[in-house]
Design an enzyme around this catalytic site. Structure first.
Site, PDB file in Angstrom:
ATOM      1  N   ARG A   1      -3.050  10.667   6.564  1.00  0.00           N
ATOM      2  CA  ARG A   1      -3.164   9.269   6.978  1.00  0.00           C
ATOM      3  C   ARG A   1      -2.655   8.338   5.886  1.00  0.00           C
ATOM      4  NH1 ARG A   1      -6.676   5.276   6.025  1.00  0.00           N
ATOM      5  NH2 ARG A   1      -8.428   6.474   5.228  1.00  0.00           N
TER       6      ARG A   1
ATOM      7  N   ARG B   1      -0.899   9.449   0.042  1.00  0.00           N
ATOM      8  CA  ARG B   1      -2.105   9.921  -0.645  1.00  0.00           C
ATOM      9  C   ARG B   1      -2.078  11.417  -0.940  1.00  0.00           C
ATOM     10  NH1 ARG B   1      -6.775   6.413   2.530  1.00  0.00           N
ATOM     11  NH2 ARG B   1      -6.289   4.453   1.452  1.00  0.00           N
TER      12      ARG B   1
ATOM     13  N   GLN C   1      -8.193  14.554   4.128  1.00  0.00           N
ATOM     14  CA  GLN C   1      -7.539  13.762   3.091  1.00  0.00           C
ATOM     15  C   GLN C   1      -8.386  13.685   1.830  1.00  0.00           C
ATOM     16  OE1 GLN C   1      -6.738   9.223   3.441  1.00  0.00           O
ATOM     17  NE2 GLN C   1      -4.761  10.243   3.481  1.00  0.00           N
TER      18      GLN C   1
ATOM     19  N   PHE D   1       0.856  -1.177   0.000  1.00  0.00           N
ATOM     20  CA  PHE D   1       0.000   0.000   0.000  1.00  0.00           C
ATOM     21  C   PHE D   1       0.900   1.237   0.000  1.00  0.00           C
ATOM     22  CE2 PHE D   1      -4.608   0.746   1.316  1.00  0.00           C
ATOM     23  CZ  PHE D   1      -5.114  -0.286   0.559  1.00  0.00           C
TER      24      PHE D   1
ATOM     25  N   GLU E   1      -6.875   2.078  -2.874  1.00  0.00           N
ATOM     26  CA  GLU E   1      -5.449   2.192  -3.137  1.00  0.00           C
ATOM     27  C   GLU E   1      -4.862   0.811  -3.445  1.00  0.00           C
ATOM     28  OE1 GLU E   1      -3.657   4.947  -0.444  1.00  0.00           O
ATOM     29  OE2 GLU E   1      -1.977   3.618  -0.055  1.00  0.00           O
TER      30      GLU E   1
ATOM     31  N   LEU F   1     -15.466   5.522  -3.816  1.00  0.00           N
ATOM     32  CA  LEU F   1     -14.060   5.163  -3.592  1.00  0.00           C
ATOM     33  C   LEU F   1     -13.601   3.979  -4.433  1.00  0.00           C
ATOM     34  CD1 LEU F   1     -11.441   5.323  -1.759  1.00  0.00           C
ATOM     35  CD2 LEU F   1     -12.577   3.688  -0.292  1.00  0.00           C
TER      36      LEU F   1
ATOM     37  N   HIS G   1      -8.682  11.479  -1.214  1.00  0.00           N
ATOM     38  CA  HIS G   1      -8.224  10.180  -1.721  1.00  0.00           C
ATOM     39  C   HIS G   1      -7.970  10.329  -3.214  1.00  0.00           C
ATOM     40  CE1 HIS G   1      -7.992   5.960  -2.724  1.00  0.00           C
ATOM     41  NE2 HIS G   1      -8.031   5.645  -1.444  1.00  0.00           N
TER      42      HIS G   1
ATOM     43  N   HIS H   1     -12.096  12.255   1.583  1.00  0.00           N
ATOM     44  CA  HIS H   1     -12.200  10.869   2.020  1.00  0.00           C
ATOM     45  C   HIS H   1     -12.110  10.700   3.528  1.00  0.00           C
ATOM     46  CE1 HIS H   1     -11.785   6.558   1.842  1.00  0.00           C
ATOM     47  NE2 HIS H   1     -10.577   6.575   2.345  1.00  0.00           N
TER      48      HIS H   1
END
Lengths: 587, 232
Positions: A399, A287, A241, A119, A256, A253, A243, A354
Site C-alpha cells: 500500500r 514503503r 506492510q 508522500f 511518512e 508510528l 512501516h 503496520h
C-alpha cells in the site's frame, strides 16, 4: 440461551473511518442503520493515522487522478485490481472535498486551499515527471480529525450507535445469505441477534497477530475471523506492510509525512543510505522498498545504538517552525516514547508491522465475494466489507502511504450507496424465512462452559512471537513451514483454553478470548498464504525466491478456514482507461 | 513495584475495595502505566479497564493516577510514587473496576452540536480558509474526548446535567472559532443561560490534567466574553 432480537435495514460492524463513512450514507437515506462498535467510535484505530489522505487536487503542484492511479498500480507491485484502483483514484478529490465540507480542519495553503505534502511512491507524468505532492493533511493528525469529523457528521444525521457492543458471528439465512450478526453488549454481557438486510463489515486490521506493531490493541481481525467461520475466504494474506518508521522499542508510528516534509534516514555512519537503494525517490520510495533497505542496513551491522538494532530518522535540519507547525504530534510521540526532541535529536526507528493489504475479497461496491475452485467469483448476498478488513484490492502487494484513509472513505461511501440502491430496488432478500442461530452461539457457549484449561494470554503471546519470527520482512520456506506448524499447534491449544473470569458485566477477558480466535484465523491464513507464494512481490520478500514471477504468480491468493488455497486472476482491466501492464518496479 | 487498584464487580461485590498487586520491574525497564496494567491483567484477568491505541490519541484509558487524572498509556511508571494508587475517573458511575459510565459526558458533548453547520449552498471545491483562520482551531480540535478534564472539574461533579463541562465547551468554541461555521449566533444563544457556561469558576483543574496540553478554561473564557458581547 435465550437471546433478544433487534432489527435494522442495515448494520455496520465497526465505527472507524470506513464504518462511519458508510453510516453517513445510510443515515441520510430513508433506511434504518445501526453501527455496532466494540469501542466508543472515536477510540477506533483510524484515530492513529497521521500523515494524510491522497487526492489529486493539484493544490500545490500539477497532478491528476490518472497519475495517482499509475502510482497505486505500480506501488501494488501490479497485484492491485485496476478497476478498483481507477474507481478509488477518480473519486478521491470528491470524497476529500466532502470531508472538508463536513468540517475536517485541514491544514491550509496561503491561498486558503487544502494543504498537501509529498508522500512515498508519488509521481507526476506516470513516473517520469518527478515527485508529486498529493497527500492532503491536517498537520500530522489527519486520521484523528477524519474520525472525529465523521463521528460528528453521524451525530448530525442521527445515526444509531450500539457502542461497546461486540459482534461475535454472522447469522446466515436459508440460501447462505447473511441476515445479521450475534453480538454481545459488553457492559451487561447480554447476547442479542441483530437482524439486518445488509451487514457491512468495517472491522479494521489485525496487526495484533504480531508481537510488535503500530496497531492499536483492538486490531484483532474480527471481521476476517467471522467471515472465515462462515465459510468465506480471505485474500492476499501474505502481504503485511512493515512501516519503515516505528519508534524502536515502543512500536509507535512515526508518519511518512516526516520524510515528505524533508526528513531522511541515516545509518550509524551518518550515511543517507536510501540514496544507494532508490537513487531517484530516495527516502520517498515505496514503503516495502524503504523497510527492506533499513532491514539490510541493520542486518549488515550498520544499525545505530548499543545493540545496533535501529536506524535514525533525522528531522532537526527542518527547523523548529516546520516541526511545530506540520509535525506537532510526532514531536509529542518522540518525546514521550523515544525520549528525544526531534527539533534537536534524530528519532530511533525500525520497520514495524503496520497494515494488512489482504482481507475479505470484495468488488468495488464493497460487496463480499467468495471464490470457487475454478477461480470464478460469486457475490455473497447481504454482506459487504470496507476499509482495512476488505481486499478490493486497491493495495495489492504494497500500500502507498495516504491511500488507506482514502480507501476508507471511497469504499465506505460506495458500499453505503450500494446498500441504499439495493434496498430501493428490492435486491436484498433480507431476513424473512429460516435462519440458524446455533452455530454462532456455539463459540460463546464453549467459552462459558469450559472451566479449566490453558490461559488465553499465554497463547496470544506465543502467537505474536511466532509471527514475528516466522513471517517477517525476509522469508524462507523453512522458516515459514515452522511457522505453519507452530500456529497450527497454537490454534489447537486455543480450542481447549479456558477463562478464569466467567462474569457477565464488562468481562474484557471474555472479549479478548473471542478476539484471539479471530487473530489466530488471520495468523494461520497469513503464514499459509506466505509459504505458498514462491516469488517476491511487494511486502512479501523471499530469500529463496528473490524475484517477482509474473508468469506464475500474478494472481490473488484465496484462503479458507479449512486451509484450502485457491488462486484468482488479478483484474488488469480498468473501468474506462487503458491497462497498466506489469513492468519492472524501480524508484 | 506496588500497585493499589480500585476494584468493583457489580455481580459479586456489594461495595468497592482496593486490591494490592506487586510487579517485578527491572531497574532499566522504562514502561508506561498501561504496560504495567496489561501485565497485571495477564496475572489476574478479572481486572478490567479500557484501552485501545496505547499511544495517547484514542482517549480510552483515562483514569485517576495517584490522585490526578491522566492517560495510563503515556504516564511513565518512573514518574509515579509508590504505591501507585489507581482509581476510576472521579464523579462518574463505576461500571466495573476502572471502567466508568461516560453517558453524561457524551450527552454534554452532543448537546453543543459538535459538527460544522454552514447554511451557504454547497460548492464543488473546498471552502477557503486562510492559514490564520485555521490557526484559531489549534489547541481546540486536538481533543480526544478522554474525559480527564470534565471528571476533574468540581462544577461538573455538582451539576453534570446543567454545566456542559470543559470538554464540551472546548468543542463548542472549536466550532464557534471555525471561519466556515455560520451558526455562531445560534450556538452562543443556546449556551446563554445561568448554568451551561457560567458555572465554570476557573478552578483550572481541566488545564492541569489535559493529557494533550489543551486549555479548556481559556476556551470557556472566549465563549463567555462572546456571549457577553452579544448581549450588549
Amino acid at each position: 440461551m435465550a437471546i433478544s432480537q433487534r432489527s435494522f435495514d442495515a448494520v455496520i460492524i465497526g465505527g472507524g473511518g470506513a464504518g462511519l463513512r458508510a453510516a453517513v450514507q445510510l443515515a441520510e437515506s430513508e433506511y434504518s442503520v445501526a453501527v455496532i462498535s466494540k469501542v466508543f467510535p472515536t477510540r477506533s484505530h483510524t484515530v492513529s493515522a497521521q500523515g494524510g489522505i491522497n487526492a489529486a487536487l493539484a493544490n500545490v503542484d500539477a497532478d491528476n487522478w490518472h497519475w495517482h492511479m499509475f502510482d497505486t498500480v505500480k506501488g501494488s507491485d501490479y497485484l492491485g485490481d485496476q478497476d478498483a484502483i481507477e474507481f478509488m483514484c477518480r473519486n478521491a478529490p470528491e470524497v476529500v472535498i466532502e470531508l472538508e465540507h463536513y468540517g475536517l480542519p485541514f491544514s491550509r495553503l496561503d491561498d486558503g486551499r487544502i494543504y498537501q505534502r509529498p508522500f512515498g511512491g508519488q509521481s507526476k507524468e506516470f513516473g517520469t515527471g518527478g515527485q508529486a505532492t498529493r497527500t492532503c493533511a491536517a498537520a500530522d493528525r489527519t486520521g484523528h480529525t477524519m474520525l472525529h469529523t465523521l463521528y460528528q457528521r453521524c451525530l448530525k444525521c442521527d445515526t444509531t450507535f450500539l457502542n461497546e457492543w461486540y459482534a461475535v458471528d454472522l447469522v446466515k439465512g436459508a440460501t447462505g445469505n447473511v441476515v445479521g450478526v450475534i453480538a454481545i453488549c459488553i457492559e451487561t454481557g447480554e447476547t442479542a441477534f441483530i437482524q439486518s438486510k445488509a451487514t457491512i463489515f468495517a472491522t479494521g486490521g489485525a496487526g495484533r497477530i504480531y508481537e510488535s506493531t503500530t496497531n492499536a490493541l483492538i486490531n484483532t481481525g474480527d471481521g476476517l475471523g467471522m467471515a472465515m467461520r462462515a465459510g468465506l475466504p480471505v485474500m492476499d494474506m501474505e502481504f503485511w506492510q512493515f512501516h519503515p518508521t516505528g519508534i524502536s522499542g515502543a512500536g509507535v508510528l512515526v508518519t511518512e509525512g516526516c520524510r515528505g516534509e524533508g526528513g531522511y534516514l541515516v545509518n550509524k555512519d551518518g550515511e543517507r543510505f536510501m540514496e544507494r537503494y532508490a537513487p531517484n525517490a530516495k527516502d520517498l520510495a515505496s514503503r516495502d522498498v524503504v523497510a527492506r533497505a533499513m532491514a539490510v542496513e541493520i542486518r549488515e551491522g550498520r544499525g545505530c545504538g548499543k545493540d545496533a538494532n535501529h536506524v535514525l530518522l533525522k528531522l532537526d535540519h527542518l527547523g523548529e517552525d516546520i516541526i511545530k507547525q506540520r509535525l506537532p504530534g510526532i514531536r509529542e510521540l518522540a518525546i514521550t516514547f523515544a525520549h528525544v526532541d526531534p527539533i534537536k535529536t534524530p528519532i530511533p526507528v525500525v520497520p514495524t508491522v503496520h497494515y494488512m493489504m489482504g482481507g475479505i475479497p470484495t468488488n468495488y461496491h464493497g460487496q463480499v465475494t467468495t471464490v470457487k475452485e475454478d477461480g470464478s467469483t460469486e457475490i455473497v448476498s447481504g454482506l459487504y466489507a470496507v476499509g482495512e478488513c476488505a481486499c478490493v484490492s486497491v493495495h495489492g502487494a504494497n500500500r502507498l502511504g495516504g491511500n488507506s484513509l482514502l480507501d476508507l472513505v471511497v469504499f465506505g461511501r460506495a458500499a453505503g450507496d450500494h446498500v441504499v440502491n439495493a434496498l430501493r430496488a428490492g435486491d436484498i432478500e433480507g431476513h424473512s424465512g429460516a435462519f440458524e442461530l446455533d452455530p454462532a452461539l456455539e463459540r460463546l457457549n464453549r467459552w462459558d462452559n469450559t472451566k479449566s484449561g490453558e490461559r488465553v494470554d499465554d497463547i496470544r503471546r506465543e502467537m505474536g512471537q511466532t509471527m514475528q519470527n516466522n513471517c517477517s520482512v525476509f522469508r524462507t520456506a523453512e522458516v515459514m513451514q515452522e511457522g505453519i506448524e507452530k500456529i497450527s499447534a497454537l490454534q489447537e491449544r486455543l480450542k481447549h483454553a479456558a477463562l478464569q473470569d466467567h462474569s457477565r458485566a464488562y468481562n474484557t477477558a471474555r472479549i479478548e478470548a473471542l478476539e484471539l480466535e479471530n487473530l489466530m484465523s488471520v495468523a494461520k491464513a497469513s503464514v499459509l498464504s506466505a509459504a505458498a507464494r514462491k516469488e517476491s512481490r511487494g511486502a512479501h520478500s523471499r530469500v529463496d525466491f528473490a524475484d517477482r514471477n509474473d508468469g506464475e504468480w500474478l494472481k490473488h491468493t484465496v484462503c479458507f478456514a479449512d486451509d484450502r488455497l485457491i488462486y484468482k486472476p488479478v483484474n488488469l482491466e480498468p473501468i474506462s482507461v487503458e491497462s497498466f501492464p506489469p513492468k519492472a518496479r524501480t524508484y | 513495584m506496588r500497585f493499589s487498584v480500585y476494584r468493583f464487580n457489580p455481580e459479586t461485590d456489594s461495595k468497592p475495595y482496593l486490591q494490592d498487586y506487586d510487579l517485578e520491574i527491572g531497574p532499566d525497564e522504562d514502561m508506561m502505566l498501561l504496560d504495567a496494567l496489561l501485565l497485571l491483567k495477564a496475572q489476574d484477568e478479572t481486572l478490567s479497564f479500557r484501552r485501545s491505541c496505547r499511544e495517547g490519541v484514542c482517549g480510552s484509558d483515562g483514569m485517576n493516577i495517584n490522585g490526578k487524572n491522566g492517560l495510563a498509556c503515556i504516564t511513565p511508571l518512573s514518574s509515579l510514587k509508590e504505591p501507585i494508587r489507581i482509581r476510576p475517573l472521579p464523579g462518574m458511575p463505576v461500571i466495573r473496576d476502572l471502567i466508568v459510565d461516560l453517558d453524561q459526558f457524551y450527552k454534554n458533548y452532543e448537546r453543543i452540536e459538535p459538527y460544522l453547520i454552514n447554511d451557504e449552498p454547497p460548492c464543488d471545491s473546498e471552502r477557503l480558509q486562510s492559514p490564520e483562520e485555521r490557526e484559531k482551531l489549534d489547541g481546540l480540535y486536538e481533543c480526544i474526548l478522554c474525559a480527564c478534564c470534565s471528571t476533574s472539574c468540581p462544577s461538573f461533579w455538582w451539576n453534570p446535567e446543567k454545566f456542559v463541562g470543559p470538554a464540551g465547551l472546548l468543542q463548542a468554541y472549536r466550532f464557534i472559532a471555525d471561519s466556515r461555521d455560520t451558526h455562531t449566533e445560534e450556538r452562543l444563544s443556546k449556551l446563554d443561560d445561568p448554568d451551561s457556561v457560567v458555572r465554570c469558576h476557573s478552578i483550572m483543574n481541566c488545564v492541569d490534567v489535559c493529557p494533550k496540553g489543551l486549555n479548556p478554561t481559556a476556551a470557556i473564557g472566549q465563549v463567555r466574553s462572546l456571549i457577553l458581547k452579544k448581549s450588549i
